[in-house]
Design an enzyme around this catalytic site. Sequence first.
Site, mmCIF file in Angstrom:
data_model
loop_
_atom_site.group_PDB
_atom_site.id
_atom_site.type_symbol
_atom_site.label_atom_id
_atom_site.label_comp_id
_atom_site.label_asym_id
_atom_site.label_seq_id
_atom_site.Cartn_x
_atom_site.Cartn_y
_atom_site.Cartn_z
ATOM 1 C CD GLU A 1 3.858 -12.268 -5.373
ATOM 2 O OE1 GLU A 1 3.989 -12.634 -6.563
ATOM 3 O OE2 GLU A 1 4.672 -12.559 -4.486
ATOM 4 C CG ASP B 1 6.564 -11.618 -11.109
ATOM 5 O OD1 ASP B 1 5.559 -12.353 -10.944
ATOM 6 O OD2 ASP B 1 7.603 -11.756 -10.455
ATOM 7 C CG HIS C 1 2.847 -14.481 -9.551
ATOM 8 N ND1 HIS C 1 4.165 -14.871 -9.684
ATOM 9 C CD2 HIS C 1 2.102 -15.607 -9.669
ATOM 10 C CE1 HIS C 1 4.205 -16.187 -9.863
ATOM 11 N NE2 HIS C 1 2.971 -16.649 -9.860
ATOM 12 N NE ARG D 1 12.166 -15.483 -9.265
ATOM 13 C CZ ARG D 1 11.029 -15.235 -8.604
ATOM 14 N NH1 ARG D 1 10.642 -16.016 -7.606
ATOM 15 N NH2 ARG D 1 10.286 -14.191 -8.944
ATOM 16 C CG HIS E 1 8.693 -16.690 -11.208
ATOM 17 N ND1 HIS E 1 8.468 -15.825 -12.250
ATOM 18 C CD2 HIS E 1 7.989 -16.205 -10.151
ATOM 19 C CE1 HIS E 1 7.666 -14.856 -11.853
ATOM 20 N NE2 HIS E 1 7.361 -15.062 -10.577
#
Length: 188
Positions: free
Chosen positions: A163, A106, A166, A72, A99
């Site tokens: 999460e 994910d 993740h 990301r 990320h």
Amino acid sequence: MQADPSELVEITPEQYLVDIDLVYATANNLAGRPVYAQARCALRPQAAACLLRAARAANRAGCRLKIFDAYRPPRAQQIFWALCPDPRYIADASQGSNHTRGIAVDVTLVDANGVPLDMGTGFDAMEDRSHHDRDDLPQQVQRNRSLLLGIMLQAGFRSIATEWWHYELPDSKRYALLDDPIVTAVPE
């Protein structure tokens, strides 16, 4: 700072035996608009090797991994932090995300027909029901989450408590934050 071309490798369905649905390249995400300028999936080589091990394990279990997000860019992290400044779910953009280090992914599992297994919540559901170790979820959801968890841990990733989707490499701080043009954020 631009990363060396060798710092990230592109993840393709053919090479890594996964399905890819980068939701941040679509409007179907928490921002309600595309955040990534292109749907390219990338990870550091160490994370990519773990991903391939996980994909093979998923295949042995009659499933496939489906990737929602991987590397990301920093600008995207800033957008998500502005929308949801809750460190249980989004890393503070000023500190950087795993990320953005290129070591987090994910994922979910899909069956042989490409149908996602029921994980009890959708991806990016920023709520308590997304946390691991929930006793209030149906048994099948618990099994599906446990299957995903086992596959990802066996492959070398670690999970986070909040999460179910993740996973990241251990010792994340040893990897530098990246600003690699392989994935760019949509300008505002």
